[in-house]
Scaffold this motif. Structure first.
Motif, PDB file in Angstrom:
ATOM      1  N   ILE A 138      42.852  56.960 -38.226  1.00  0.00           N
ATOM      2  CA  ILE A 138      43.311  56.598 -39.570  1.00  0.00           C
ATOM      3  C   ILE A 138      42.240  56.988 -40.580  1.00  0.00           C
ATOM      4  O   ILE A 138      41.044  56.754 -40.345  1.00  0.00           O
ATOM      5  N   GLY A 139      42.654  57.563 -41.684  1.00  0.00           N
ATOM      6  CA  GLY A 139      41.716  57.848 -42.759  1.00  0.00           C
ATOM      7  C   GLY A 139      40.874  59.097 -42.523  1.00  0.00           C
ATOM      8  O   GLY A 139      41.003  59.789 -41.514  1.00  0.00           O
ATOM      9  N   ILE A 140      39.999  59.362 -43.491  1.00  0.00           N
ATOM     10  CA  ILE A 140      39.100  60.514 -43.433  1.00  0.00           C
ATOM     11  C   ILE A 140      37.757  60.057 -42.874  1.00  0.00           C
ATOM     12  O   ILE A 140      37.096  59.200 -43.458  1.00  0.00           O
ATOM     13  N   HIS A 141      37.355  60.640 -41.763  1.00  0.00           N
ATOM     14  CA  HIS A 141      36.115  60.244 -41.086  1.00  0.00           C
ATOM     15  C   HIS A 141      35.017  61.277 -41.320  1.00  0.00           C
ATOM     16  O   HIS A 141      35.278  62.472 -41.428  1.00  0.00           O
ATOM     17  N   ARG A 142      33.778  60.773 -41.348  1.00  0.00           N
ATOM     18  CA  ARG A 142      32.613  61.659 -41.379  1.00  0.00           C
ATOM     19  C   ARG A 142      32.124  61.876 -39.953  1.00  0.00           C
ATOM     20  O   ARG A 142      32.106  60.939 -39.153  1.00  0.00           O
ATOM     21  N   TYR A 143      31.725  63.097 -39.659  1.00  0.00           N
ATOM     22  CA  TYR A 143      31.130  63.417 -38.362  1.00  0.00           C
ATOM     23  C   TYR A 143      29.750  64.000 -38.640  1.00  0.00           C
ATOM     24  O   TYR A 143      29.624  65.017 -39.326  1.00  0.00           O
TER      25      TYR A 143
END
Length: 204
Positions: free
Chosen positions: A117-122
Protein backbone atom coordinates in the motif's frame (compact mmCIF):
# COMPACT_ATOMS: atom_id res chain seq x y z
CA UNK A 1 27.74 14.76 -3.76
CA UNK A 2 26.26 17.63 -1.74
CA UNK A 3 23.20 17.50 -3.99
CA UNK A 4 22.76 13.80 -3.22
CA UNK A 5 22.69 14.53 0.52
CA UNK A 6 20.11 17.25 -0.05
CA UNK A 7 17.91 14.77 -1.93
CA UNK A 8 18.24 12.28 0.92
CA UNK A 9 17.19 14.95 3.39
CA UNK A 10 14.19 15.98 1.29
CA UNK A 11 13.14 12.32 1.06
CA UNK A 12 13.59 11.99 4.85
CA UNK A 13 16.06 9.15 4.38
CA UNK A 14 18.28 11.29 6.58
CA UNK A 15 16.25 11.16 9.73
CA UNK A 16 14.25 7.98 9.22
CA UNK A 17 17.15 5.69 8.25
CA UNK A 18 20.52 7.42 8.76
CA UNK A 19 21.95 10.54 10.35
CA UNK A 20 23.41 13.44 8.38
CA UNK A 21 26.70 12.44 6.73
CA UNK A 22 29.20 13.55 4.12
CA UNK A 23 29.54 11.13 1.17
CA UNK A 24 33.09 9.87 0.63
CA UNK A 25 32.48 7.69 -2.45
CA UNK A 26 29.94 7.53 -5.25
CA UNK A 27 27.32 4.80 -4.96
CA UNK A 28 25.87 3.83 -8.35
CA UNK A 29 22.93 1.41 -8.54
CA UNK A 30 21.86 -0.22 -11.81
CA UNK A 31 18.76 -2.31 -12.43
CA UNK A 32 19.70 -3.68 -15.83
CA UNK A 33 20.73 -0.63 -17.86
CA UNK A 34 18.69 1.74 -15.68
CA UNK A 35 20.70 3.92 -13.30
CA UNK A 36 18.97 4.90 -10.06
CA UNK A 37 18.85 8.56 -9.10
CA UNK A 38 17.70 9.79 -5.70
CA UNK A 39 13.94 10.06 -5.52
CA UNK A 40 13.20 8.45 -8.88
CA UNK A 41 9.95 6.48 -9.16
CA UNK A 42 10.08 2.91 -10.43
CA UNK A 43 7.62 0.11 -11.08
CA UNK A 44 8.09 -3.01 -8.92
CA UNK A 45 8.60 -5.23 -11.99
CA UNK A 46 11.57 -3.05 -12.99
CA UNK A 47 13.38 -3.80 -9.72
CA UNK A 48 12.47 -7.46 -9.31
CA UNK A 49 15.96 -8.69 -10.20
CA UNK A 50 19.03 -8.08 -8.05
CA UNK A 51 20.74 -4.78 -8.98
CA UNK A 52 24.41 -4.22 -9.69
CA UNK A 53 25.91 -1.71 -7.28
CA UNK A 54 29.20 0.04 -8.03
CA UNK A 55 31.45 1.89 -5.61
CA UNK A 56 33.30 4.65 -7.43
CA UNK A 57 36.05 6.81 -5.96
CA UNK A 58 37.71 9.92 -7.31
CA UNK A 59 41.08 8.73 -6.10
CA UNK A 60 43.39 7.12 -8.65
CA UNK A 61 45.30 5.31 -5.93
CA UNK A 62 44.70 1.63 -5.33
CA UNK A 63 42.66 1.09 -2.19
CA UNK A 64 42.12 -1.92 0.03
CA UNK A 65 38.90 -0.46 1.47
CA UNK A 66 35.95 -2.82 1.82
CA UNK A 67 32.31 -1.84 2.16
CA UNK A 68 29.00 -3.20 3.43
CA UNK A 69 25.82 -2.48 1.47
CA UNK A 70 22.41 -2.53 3.15
CA UNK A 71 19.04 -2.15 1.39
CA UNK A 72 15.91 -1.46 3.44
CA UNK A 73 12.31 -0.23 3.18
CA UNK A 74 11.52 2.25 5.98
CA UNK A 75 7.85 2.47 4.93
CA UNK A 76 6.69 -1.09 5.63
CA UNK A 77 3.90 -2.00 5.64
CA UNK A 78 2.49 1.47 4.85
CA UNK A 79 4.12 4.92 4.79
CA UNK A 80 1.45 6.29 7.15
CA UNK A 81 1.96 3.48 9.68
CA UNK A 82 5.44 2.00 9.20
CA UNK A 83 5.09 -0.46 12.07
CA UNK A 84 7.56 -2.87 10.45
CA UNK A 85 10.25 -0.22 9.85
CA UNK A 86 12.74 -1.06 8.52
CA UNK A 87 12.15 -4.07 6.29
CA UNK A 88 15.47 -5.61 5.29
CA UNK A 89 15.86 -6.40 1.58
CA UNK A 90 19.57 -7.12 1.08
CA UNK A 91 23.02 -7.15 2.70
CA UNK A 92 26.33 -7.57 0.87
CA UNK A 93 29.67 -7.32 2.69
CA UNK A 94 33.34 -7.12 1.68
CA UNK A 95 32.72 -5.14 -1.53
CA UNK A 96 36.09 -3.77 -2.72
CA UNK A 97 36.31 -0.05 -3.40
CA UNK A 98 36.28 0.67 -7.12
CA UNK A 99 34.40 -2.56 -7.89
CA UNK A 100 30.80 -3.73 -7.61
CA UNK A 101 28.48 -5.79 -5.45
CA UNK A 102 29.10 -8.97 -7.45
CA UNK A 103 32.64 -8.95 -6.01
CA UNK A 104 31.33 -8.85 -2.44
CA UNK A 105 29.72 -11.54 -0.27
CA UNK A 106 25.94 -11.68 -0.03
CA UNK A 107 24.93 -12.51 3.55
CA UNK A 108 21.22 -11.70 3.24
CA UNK A 109 19.66 -12.64 -0.10
CA UNK A 110 18.02 -9.95 -2.22
CA UNK A 111 14.27 -9.63 -1.75
CA UNK A 112 12.44 -7.73 -4.47
CA UNK A 113 10.35 -4.69 -3.46
CA UNK A 114 6.67 -5.55 -3.02
CA UNK A 115 4.98 -2.42 -1.64
CA UNK A 116 1.46 -3.47 -0.52
CA UNK A 117 0.00 0.00 0.00
CA UNK A 118 1.24 3.48 -0.77
CA UNK A 119 4.54 4.78 -2.14
CA UNK A 120 7.54 3.21 -0.41
CA UNK A 121 11.15 4.34 -0.24
CA UNK A 122 13.87 1.78 -0.90
CA UNK A 123 17.21 2.83 0.53
CA UNK A 124 20.72 1.60 -0.29
CA UNK A 125 23.20 2.56 2.43
CA UNK A 126 26.94 1.97 2.11
CA UNK A 127 29.35 1.68 5.05
CA UNK A 128 33.14 1.57 5.12
CA UNK A 129 34.29 -1.52 7.02
CA UNK A 130 37.14 -1.56 9.54
CA UNK A 131 38.45 -4.70 7.85
CA UNK A 132 37.16 -7.94 6.27
CA UNK A 133 33.90 -9.18 7.78
CA UNK A 134 34.08 -12.67 9.20
CA UNK A 135 31.48 -14.90 10.75
CA UNK A 136 31.91 -14.91 14.49
CA UNK A 137 29.75 -12.00 15.82
CA UNK A 138 27.04 -12.40 16.76
CA UNK A 139 25.59 -9.04 15.76
CA UNK A 140 21.89 -8.38 16.20
CA UNK A 141 20.27 -6.85 13.17
CA UNK A 142 16.73 -6.55 14.44
CA UNK A 143 15.95 -3.64 16.76
CA UNK A 144 13.68 -6.00 18.67
CA UNK A 145 16.41 -8.61 18.95
CA UNK A 146 14.26 -11.04 17.02
CA UNK A 147 16.85 -11.91 14.42
CA UNK A 148 20.60 -12.07 14.17
CA UNK A 149 23.37 -13.00 11.80
CA UNK A 150 26.89 -13.94 12.77
CA UNK A 151 29.05 -11.06 11.59
CA UNK A 152 31.77 -8.85 12.97
CA UNK A 153 35.49 -8.24 12.78
CA UNK A 154 36.39 -11.30 14.82
CA UNK A 155 40.02 -12.14 14.15
CA UNK A 156 40.04 -15.51 15.90
CA UNK A 157 37.72 -16.98 13.27
CA UNK A 158 35.51 -18.67 15.85
CA UNK A 159 32.24 -19.62 14.23
CA UNK A 160 33.66 -18.87 10.79
CA UNK A 161 31.16 -21.18 9.16
CA UNK A 162 28.08 -20.14 7.21
CA UNK A 163 26.13 -22.94 8.88
CA UNK A 164 26.60 -21.10 12.19
CA UNK A 165 24.46 -18.20 10.96
CA UNK A 166 21.07 -17.64 12.49
CA UNK A 167 18.28 -16.91 10.06
CA UNK A 168 17.99 -13.13 10.09
CA UNK A 169 14.72 -11.37 10.67
CA UNK A 170 13.84 -8.95 7.91
CA UNK A 171 11.26 -7.14 10.02
CA UNK A 172 12.27 -4.28 12.34
CA UNK A 173 15.79 -4.08 10.97
CA UNK A 174 17.58 -0.92 12.09
CA UNK A 175 20.33 0.44 9.86
CA UNK A 176 21.74 2.67 12.60
CA UNK A 177 21.90 -0.19 15.10
CA UNK A 178 23.45 -2.51 12.55
CA UNK A 179 26.14 0.06 11.80
CA UNK A 180 26.87 0.69 15.46
CA UNK A 181 27.01 -3.01 16.32
CA UNK A 182 29.49 -3.64 13.52
CA UNK A 183 31.66 -0.66 14.42
CA UNK A 184 30.84 1.33 11.29
CA UNK A 185 31.03 5.11 11.22
CA UNK A 186 28.50 7.30 9.39
CA UNK A 187 27.55 6.12 5.90
CA UNK A 188 29.99 6.54 3.03
CA UNK A 189 27.07 6.97 0.58
CA UNK A 190 23.36 6.35 0.15
CA UNK A 191 20.83 6.23 -2.71
CA UNK A 192 17.06 5.71 -2.69
CA UNK A 193 14.10 5.30 -5.02
CA UNK A 194 10.32 5.16 -4.71
CA UNK A 195 8.01 2.34 -5.76
CA UNK A 196 4.34 1.58 -5.32
CA UNK A 197 2.05 -1.33 -6.08
CA UNK A 198 0.67 -1.23 -9.58
CA UNK A 199 -3.07 -1.58 -10.24
CA UNK A 200 -3.87 -5.01 -11.64
CA UNK A 201 -5.00 -3.49 -14.93
CA UNK A 202 -1.66 -1.78 -15.45
CA UNK A 203 0.69 -4.64 -14.62
CA UNK A 204 3.03 -5.82 -17.33
Amino acid sequence: MARSVQSLAVGKVIGDVVDMFTPTVELVVYYGSMKITNGCKLKPFAVSDKPLVQINTRSHNLSSNLYTLVMTDPDAPTPSEPSMREWLHWIVVDIPEGLDSSKGREVVAYMEPRPPIGIHRYVFTLFLQKGPMVFGGPVLMSSSGGGAIVLGNNEDGVGNNEEDQQVPSRIHFNTRNFAAQNGFDLPAAAVFFYAQKEPASKKR
